[in-house]
Design a protein around this motif. Structure first.
Motif, PDB file in Angstrom:
ATOM      1  N   PHE A  24       0.807  -1.225  -0.019  1.00 17.63           N
ATOM      2  CA  PHE A  24       0.033   0.125   0.056  1.00 17.63           C
ATOM      3  C   PHE A  24       0.734   1.182  -0.074  1.00 17.63           C
ATOM      4  O   PHE A  24       0.576   2.245  -0.632  1.00 17.63           O
ATOM      5  N   VAL A  25       1.989   1.346   0.615  1.00 18.81           N
ATOM      6  CA  VAL A  25       2.824   2.218   0.761  1.00 18.81           C
ATOM      7  C   VAL A  25       3.471   2.570  -0.509  1.00 18.81           C
ATOM      8  O   VAL A  25       3.709   3.828  -1.057  1.00 18.81           O
ATOM      9  N   GLU A  26       3.962   1.695  -1.196  1.00 23.62           N
ATOM     10  CA  GLU A  26       4.409   1.741  -2.325  1.00 23.62           C
ATOM     11  C   GLU A  26       3.639   2.102  -3.544  1.00 23.62           C
ATOM     12  O   GLU A  26       3.991   2.870  -4.511  1.00 23.62           O
ATOM     13  N   ASP A  27       2.501   1.755  -3.469  1.00 21.41           N
ATOM     14  CA  ASP A  27       1.305   2.191  -4.430  1.00 21.41           C
ATOM     15  C   ASP A  27       1.340   3.623  -4.349  1.00 21.41           C
ATOM     16  O   ASP A  27       1.102   4.400  -5.198  1.00 21.41           O
ATOM     17  N   GLN A  28       0.981   4.085  -3.072  1.00 21.89           N
ATOM     18  CA  GLN A  28       0.699   5.596  -2.892  1.00 21.89           C
ATOM     19  C   GLN A  28       1.892   6.379  -3.365  1.00 21.89           C
ATOM     20  O   GLN A  28       1.911   7.614  -3.834  1.00 21.89           O
ATOM     21  N   LEU A  29       3.097   6.123  -2.862  1.00 18.62           N
ATOM     22  CA  LEU A  29       4.259   6.725  -3.363  1.00 18.62           C
ATOM     23  C   LEU A  29       4.283   6.969  -4.696  1.00 18.62           C
ATOM     24  O   LEU A  29       4.524   7.826  -5.411  1.00 18.62           O
ATOM     25  N   GLN A  30       4.192   5.909  -5.536  1.00 14.75           N
ATOM     26  CA  GLN A  30       3.950   5.951  -6.916  1.00 14.75           C
ATOM     27  C   GLN A  30       3.060   6.867  -7.449  1.00 14.75           C
ATOM     28  O   GLN A  30       3.240   7.578  -8.494  1.00 14.75           O
ATOM     29  N   ARG A  54      12.428   0.903   3.357  1.00 13.26           N
ATOM     30  CA  ARG A  54      11.165   1.512   3.989  1.00 13.26           C
ATOM     31  C   ARG A  54      10.920   1.083   5.492  1.00 13.26           C
ATOM     32  O   ARG A  54       9.943   0.937   6.034  1.00 13.26           O
ATOM     33  N   VAL A  55      12.024   1.269   6.150  1.00 14.85           N
ATOM     34  CA  VAL A  55      11.927   1.116   7.454  1.00 14.85           C
ATOM     35  C   VAL A  55      11.181   2.155   8.460  1.00 14.85           C
ATOM     36  O   VAL A  55      10.347   1.898   9.275  1.00 14.85           O
ATOM     37  N   ARG A  56      11.059   3.344   7.827  1.00 14.40           N
ATOM     38  CA  ARG A  56      10.213   4.416   8.587  1.00 14.40           C
ATOM     39  C   ARG A  56       8.753   4.026   8.427  1.00 14.40           C
ATOM     40  O   ARG A  56       8.027   4.220   9.463  1.00 14.40           O
ATOM     41  N   PRO A  57       8.147   3.973   6.933  1.00 20.43           N
ATOM     42  CA  PRO A  57       6.813   3.269   6.909  1.00 20.43           C
ATOM     43  C   PRO A  57       6.470   2.194   7.974  1.00 20.43           C
ATOM     44  O   PRO A  57       5.427   2.123   8.532  1.00 20.43           O
ATOM     45  N   LEU A  58       7.540   1.216   7.874  1.00 16.07           N
ATOM     46  CA  LEU A  58       6.978   0.020   8.813  1.00 16.07           C
ATOM     47  C   LEU A  58       7.009   0.464  10.245  1.00 16.07           C
ATOM     48  O   LEU A  58       6.137   0.045  10.797  1.00 16.07           O
ATOM     49  N   LEU A  59       8.076   1.215  10.720  1.00 21.43           N
ATOM     50  CA  LEU A  59       7.850   1.670  12.136  1.00 21.43           C
ATOM     51  C   LEU A  59       6.522   2.664  12.501  1.00 21.43           C
ATOM     52  O   LEU A  59       5.757   2.077  13.044  1.00 21.43           O
ATOM     53  N   THR A  60       6.234   3.250  11.323  1.00 24.31           N
ATOM     54  CA  THR A  60       4.819   3.946  11.666  1.00 24.31           C
ATOM     55  C   THR A  60       3.574   2.846  11.504  1.00 24.31           C
ATOM     56  O   THR A  60       2.808   3.001  12.531  1.00 24.31           O
ATOM     57  N   LEU A  61       3.675   2.176  10.717  1.00 19.77           N
ATOM     58  CA  LEU A  61       2.532   1.311  10.617  1.00 19.77           C
ATOM     59  C   LEU A  61       2.483   0.306  11.777  1.00 19.77           C
ATOM     60  O   LEU A  61       1.509   0.067  12.284  1.00 19.77           O
ATOM     61  N   TYR A  62       3.439  -0.394  11.953  1.00 17.63           N
ATOM     62  CA  TYR A  62       3.437  -1.276  12.970  1.00 17.63           C
ATOM     63  C   TYR A  62       3.496  -0.782  14.527  1.00 17.63           C
ATOM     64  O   TYR A  62       3.054  -1.482  15.297  1.00 17.63           O
ATOM     65  N   SER A  63       3.803   0.273  14.731  1.00 18.08           N
ATOM     66  CA  SER A  63       3.555   0.720  15.867  1.00 18.08           C
ATOM     67  C   SER A  63       2.050   1.402  16.193  1.00 18.08           C
ATOM     68  O   SER A  63       1.768   1.188  17.417  1.00 18.08           O
ATOM     69  N   SER A  78       2.538   7.003   7.173  1.00 20.09           N
ATOM     70  CA  SER A  78       3.747   6.002   6.824  1.00 20.09           C
ATOM     71  C   SER A  78       4.319   6.919   5.535  1.00 20.09           C
ATOM     72  O   SER A  78       5.805   6.721   5.342  1.00 20.09           O
ATOM     73  N   VAL A  79       3.310   7.067   4.567  1.00 15.93           N
ATOM     74  CA  VAL A  79       3.893   7.755   3.219  1.00 15.93           C
ATOM     75  C   VAL A  79       4.619   9.029   3.600  1.00 15.93           C
ATOM     76  O   VAL A  79       5.682   9.214   2.700  1.00 15.93           O
ATOM     77  N   ALA A  80       4.163   9.851   4.359  1.00 14.16           N
ATOM     78  CA  ALA A  80       4.785  11.146   4.606  1.00 14.16           C
ATOM     79  C   ALA A  80       6.286  10.838   5.298  1.00 14.16           C
ATOM     80  O   ALA A  80       6.967  11.597   4.762  1.00 14.16           O
ATOM     81  N   ALA A  81       6.170   9.872   5.994  1.00 15.15           N
ATOM     82  CA  ALA A  81       7.505   9.539   6.687  1.00 15.15           C
ATOM     83  C   ALA A  81       8.653   9.022   5.649  1.00 15.15           C
ATOM     84  O   ALA A  81       9.881   9.726   5.808  1.00 15.15           O
ATOM     85  N   GLU A  82       8.130   8.415   4.725  1.00 16.46           N
ATOM     86  CA  GLU A  82       9.101   8.095   3.503  1.00 16.46           C
ATOM     87  C   GLU A  82       9.691   9.111   2.693  1.00 16.46           C
ATOM     88  O   GLU A  82      10.510   9.197   2.229  1.00 16.46           O
TER      89      GLU A  82
END
Length: 330
Positions: A24-30, A54-63, A78-82
Motif C-alpha cells: 500500500f505504501v509503494e502504491d501511494q508513493l508511486q 522502507r524502515v520508516r513506513p514500517l515503524l509507523t504502521l506497526y507502531s 507512513s507515506v509522509a515519513a518515507e
C-alpha cells in the motif's frame, strides 16, 4: 569473534513479501510522485525505483497496528515519513557531493545540484501536503521536530569535521538529531493515530530513538567493515569526509592508538595508506567490536520499551526489525 564474523549473516533487508503492508505504501508513493511534472517527476521516480528498506513506513504502521487495525491515517503518515526520508537523502547527497547511493547514481550526480535540491524540496512539500489534514496535525508536529533536528545535526556535523575533542555524549546527541528523532516520530505518529495511551506513545518514542542509535552505529561500523559494492559508496567515506563516528571516537580514547590517530585527524586529510592503517587499528584494538556491543545495548534498550506494549504479531515484528539491525550488511 571478529567484526567480519559478526557481520557475516545473511542480509535481512525488508521487502514487500516479508511486510505485505508495504504494498500500500509503494502504491501511494508511486501515485503521488507520478503526478509531478517534467524533470521533477523523472528525478522522483528515479529515486523511488532505486529502492530502500522502507524502515520508516514500517515503524509507523506497526507502531499503530500494535493497538488498532491498519487505518487510512496510519498509511498516510507512513507515506509522509518515507517522503521526508527520501528528501533528506537527496539533500544529504548534495551536501556530501555523493555520486552513488545504494550502488546507483545519486540525483545530484545525474541531474545536478539545482535539480536535486528542488526535488528534495518537492518531496518535503508533498509530505506536508499529506500531513496538513486536521487529523494528522499532531503527526505533523512530530515530523517537524524531526526535520528541525536533522538540520541542526547536519550543520553541527559539518562544523565538527576532523574534530579531536568530540565525546561520546555529543556523538549520541548528534545521531539522535540525524537519525533517531525521525524514527521516534514515526513510532509516535503510528501509536497516536491508533489512540494509544500517553505512556504507550512515550515507550514507542524511546523504542524508535534507540533503534535509531543502533542503526547509525551499525552504519559507522560498516563504513569500515563493509565493501564498496554492498555499501554503494566507498569504504571509509565517513572518515574521509571528516565525520567522527563511534569506532573512531573509541579509537581516540585507546591508550595505544589515540594520540597517533589524533595527529592524523589534525591534518584533515586521510591518505589511502592512512585509511588502511586506521582500519587495521580499529580491528586490532577491538574498537569495532566495542561499537557493535554498544549497538547491541541500544537494541536491547529499545526492546525493553516494547515490553510495556501489549503482545501482538506487530510487536513481534518490531522486535524482529530491531534484531535485524544488528545483522545488516549494508
Amino acid at each position: 569473534m571478529s567484526i567480519q564474523q559478526l557481520y557475516k549473516s545473511t542480509d535481512t533487508a525488508t521487502n514487500n513479501f516479508q511486510f505485505p503492508e508495504l504494498i500500500f505504501v509503494e502504491d501511494q508513493l508511486q501515485n503521488i510522485l507520478s503526478k509531478a511534472d517534467g524533470l521533477i517527476q523523472q528525478t522522483c521516480l528515479n529515486l523511488l525505483q532505486s529502492g530502500g528498506k522502507r524502515v520508516r513506513p514500517l515503524l509507523t504502521l506497526y507502531s499503530g497496528m500494535c493497538f488498532a487495525p491498519l487505518n487510512p491515517l496510519m498509511l498516510k503518515a507512513s507515506v509522509a515519513a518515507e517522503l521526508i526520508h527520501m528528501a533528506s537523502l537527496i539533500h544529504d547527497d548534495v551536501i556530501d557531493k555523493s555520486e552513488t547511493r545504494r550502488g546507483k547514481p545519486t540525483t545530484n550526480f545525474l541531474y545536478g545540484d539545482h535539480a536535486a535540491v528542488l526535488t528534495g524540496d518537492y518531496l518535503f512539500a508533498e509530505a506536508f501536503n499529506i500531513l496538513s489534514s486536521e487529523q494528522l496535525l499532531l503527526s505533523m508536529k512530530f515530523f517537524i521536530e524531526a526535520i528541525q533536528a536533522m538540520c541542526i545535526g547536519e550543520v553541527n556535523q559539518a562544523e565538527e569535521q576532523f574534530s579531536v575533542i568530540i565525546g561520546t555524549d555529543h556523538y549520541f546527541k548528534r545521531i539522535a538529531q540525524k537519525t533517531g528523532i525521525l524514527l521516534a516520530a514515526c513510532c509516535q505518529s503510528g501509536a497516536q493515530l491508533a489512540n494509544a495511551s500517553s505512556e504507550e506513545i512515550i515507550c514507542l518514542r524511546e523504542f524508535g530513538l534507540n533503534i535509531g542509535y543502533a542503526y547509525q552505529i551499525t552504519d559507522d561500523i560498516l563504513d569500515f567493515s563493509g565493501n564498496t559494492e554492498s555499501l554503494g559508496k566507498p569504504v571509509g567515506a565517513d572518515l574521509l569526509n571528516g565525520n567522527m563516528t563511534l569506532p573512531i571516537l573509541y579509537l581516540m580514547d585507546n591508550p595505544i592508538y589515540g594520540n597517533w590517530l589524533k595527529e592524523i585527524l589534525k591534518t584533515r586529510e586521510i591518505t589511502d595508506q592512512g585509511l588502511f592503517s586506521i582500519n587495521e587499528a580499529l580491528i586490532n584494538s577491538g574498537c569495532l567490536e566495542h561499537a557493535y556491543s554498544t549497538a547491541t545495548q541500544c537494541v536491547n534498550k529499545a526492546k525493553a520499551n516494547l515490553s510495556k506494549i501489549p503482545a501482538s504479531p506487530y510487536r513481534t515484528a518490531l522486535i524482529n526489525l530491531s534484531n535485524s539491525i544488528l545483522q545488516r550488511t549494508f
